[in-house]
Design an enzyme around this catalytic site. Structure first.
Site, short mmCIF file in Angstrom:
data_model
loop_
_atom_site.label_atom_id
_atom_site.label_comp_id
_atom_site.label_asym_id
_atom_site.label_seq_id
_atom_site.Cartn_x
_atom_site.Cartn_y
_atom_site.Cartn_z
N LEU A 227 0.85 -1.18 0.00
CA LEU A 227 0.00 0.00 0.00
C LEU A 227 0.89 1.24 0.00
O LEU A 227 1.66 1.46 0.93
CB LEU A 227 -0.92 0.00 1.22
CG LEU A 227 -2.16 -0.89 1.17
CD1 LEU A 227 -1.80 -2.35 0.95
CD2 LEU A 227 -2.97 -0.77 2.45
N GLY B 185 3.06 3.27 12.29
CA GLY B 185 2.19 4.00 13.21
C GLY B 185 2.25 5.49 12.97
O GLY B 185 3.10 5.99 12.23
N GLY C 23 -1.46 6.11 6.53
CA GLY C 23 -2.26 6.51 7.68
C GLY C 23 -2.79 5.34 8.48
O GLY C 23 -2.81 4.19 8.03
N PRO D 59 1.80 5.23 0.05
CA PRO D 59 1.23 6.48 0.54
C PRO D 59 1.29 7.59 -0.50
O PRO D 59 2.16 7.59 -1.39
CB PRO D 59 2.12 6.82 1.74
CG PRO D 59 3.45 6.23 1.39
CD PRO D 59 3.12 4.96 0.62
N CYS E 160 5.84 11.61 9.11
CA CYS E 160 5.53 11.38 10.52
C CYS E 160 6.73 11.66 11.43
O CYS E 160 6.57 11.83 12.63
CB CYS E 160 5.10 9.93 10.74
SG CYS E 160 3.57 9.48 9.91
N THR F 133 2.28 10.60 -0.18
CA THR F 133 3.44 11.49 -0.06
C THR F 133 4.73 10.87 -0.57
O THR F 133 5.73 11.57 -0.74
CB THR F 133 3.64 11.91 1.41
OG1 THR F 133 3.65 10.73 2.23
CG2 THR F 133 2.54 12.84 1.86
N ASN F 134 4.74 9.56 -0.82
CA ASN F 134 5.96 8.90 -1.31
C ASN F 134 5.64 7.96 -2.47
O ASN F 134 5.93 6.75 -2.41
CB ASN F 134 6.65 8.11 -0.19
CG ASN F 134 7.52 8.99 0.68
OD1 ASN F 134 8.15 9.93 0.21
ND2 ASN F 134 7.54 8.69 1.97
#
Length: 470
Positions: free
Chosen positions: A115, A216, A198, A117, A249, A119-120
């Site tokens: 999965l 996390g 997320g 994200p 994060c 942003t990357n």
């Protein structure tokens, strides 16, 4: 609630998995030299400067998130993943412990559902592809819909590189029309899931019925004690906070600063590019960053500080790199001790003994971010180790820019990754950086050794009562 998956989507997944199984049968036959070369090929296809900068621009234009300058540096993370992969064994016997009669043999995990994200969309597929190929796995990527075209292009480049080396392109594939339903079905069919993103995504991965590694939520908190080098700490804070507009994060969110250096730190942070918001501006920022129920508002995630200020109804100079607010308190009723995910950080002052800094840190992580990371600027080994023993996090960076260090750097020993497990604190199964060993199954071959059986007295100490054994 996810919509029911369509017959067309089921057919696409059937085709993807059929191709993946064929590719898995082939890559499982490759020796160490072959997989190492394939790792180099896919890494170079994405991480060369010309290509990666194009992918960066593409990803930011597509998603509307991130900084086109600082994101460019993420290509070095791919180099770091490749370095770690090439230095390890992953085919056949990978370790021998003759004193224990143990031989360890590496084997693929099979088909990985990844999965990706938003942003990357370039870094995550490339880094995971290197580790997967090294372990002789195959991957089906589920791109984030907001940056899917960038992920498609990243995977296309790596597939091309595989074909040029005579390997099946289908070692790496992508879902072409990602959706929640498709992703859930992908996870349920895979042999392993790696979920980077997320908390809802990670929770879904753990609920899929398939073994999964997840990340996390973060709320990176840095402690500056009285021994901190003010210039070093301020500069590293700027580097960490401004990286990709604070979208990660790991980006510094909270600074807990000793009273003796507090004013100097505020001054030095402003020299490094901080804009110190006044109380009125802080309240305005609060309203555009969170709703009344403390949910983070998407419109102000990962944007330039000038845009953030404008959204809040004020302006800041063009040379300011991030916004700094004085924290108004630590606790569930306060907003700024929560995760920011943008170019803003909160500053808190502690007085007296170091335990007061630890209390502030504990209070912040009670609100959010347990398991992820924190850091310290100190030359006091006692303080460093007290933080290490007290902090409910999986990684602590000492005198380093958090967002550039905790996922691995060339000047520390952290395993290179774009996926960071946060232990049971963060709802994850592991509390370490997701790296090569997590992509492999291992068979332990055990031979008999000379008996190593201690006496009952040695085992039980003064609890042993020979009368009880009669």
């Amino acid at each position: 609630m996810a919509k029911e998956i369509s017959q067309e989507q089921i057919q696409e997944l059937d085709d993807l998995f059929a191709k993946a199984r064929k590719a898995a049968d082939i890559i499982a036959t490759y020796d160490q030299e072959k997989v190492d070369r394939l790792c180099q090929a896919v890494a170079w296809a994405v991480a060369n400067k010309k290509t990666f900068l194009r992918l960066v621009d593409m990803g930011i234009e597509e998603s509307g998130l991130g900084d086109p300058i600082s994101r460019q540096g993420k290509r070095f993370k791919i180099r770091g993943v490749l370095r770690d992969a090439l230095r390890a064994k992953s085919v056949g016997i990978i370790e021998e412990l003759p004193e224990k009669g143990i031989v360890k043999i590496a084997k693929p995990v099979g088909i990985i559902g990844s999965l990706v994200p938003t942003t990357n969309p370039d870094l995550t597929p490339a880094g995971q592809a290197i580790y997967a190929i090294k372990a002789r796995d195959v991957v089906i990527f589920s791109p984030h819909p907001r940056s899917k075209d960038t992920t498609f292009e990243t995977v296309r480049l790596m597939r091309e590189a595989l074909e040029k080396e005579g390997a099946p392109a289908d070692i790496l594939q992508s879902i072409t029309n990602p959706s929640v339903a498709m992703t859930q079905e992908l996870m349920s069919r895979s042999d392993l899931v790696i979920a980077t993103g997320g908390r809802p995504m990670v929770k879904a991965a753990y609920s899929s019925g398939t073994p999964a590694y997840g990340s996390g939520a973060g709320n990176a908190t840095m402690i500056f004690d009285e021994t901190a080098n003010v210039e070093e700490a301020a500069h590293n804070t700027m580097l960490s906070k401004t990286s990709d507009y604070g979208s990660g994060c790991s980006a510094d969110g909270n600074l807990v600063i000793h009273e003796s250096i507090y004013e100097k730190m505020l001054e030095q942070l402003q020299k490094e590019g901080a804009y110190l918001a006044n109380n009125e501006e802080r309240e305005a920022l609060k309203k555009v960053m969170w709703d009344d129920e403390f949910h983070r508002l998407a419109d102000t995630v990962a944007i330039a500080p000038q845009q953030l200020a404008q959204a809040a109804g004020f302006s800041i100079p063009a040379d300011r790199k991030f916004i700094m607010v004085i924290g108004d308190g630590i606790g569930s009723e306060y907003f700024f001790c929560r995760e920011k995910l943008t170019t803003l950080l909160a500053v808190f002052k502690y007085e007296g003994e170091f335990e007061n800094a630890l209390d502030a840190m504990r209070g912040i992580y009670d609100i959010g971010g347990k398991g992820h990371s924190c850091g310290i600027y100190s030359f006091n080994d006692d303080h460093i180790m007290r933080l290490g023993l007290a902090a409910p996090v999986s990684r602590i960076m000492v005198r380093q820019p958090q967002s550039k260090a905790n996922a691995g750097a060339f000047n520390n020993g952290m395993p290179m990754t774009s996926s960071m497990g946060c232990g049971t604190w963060g709802g994850n199964i592991v509390s370490e950086n997701i790296a090569l060993k997590h992509y492999m199954n291992t068979t332990w071959v055990s031979r008999p050794i000379p008996e190593d059986r201690p006496s009952d007295e040695e085992l039980f100490g003064d609890f042993y009562d020979p009368e009880m054994e009669k």
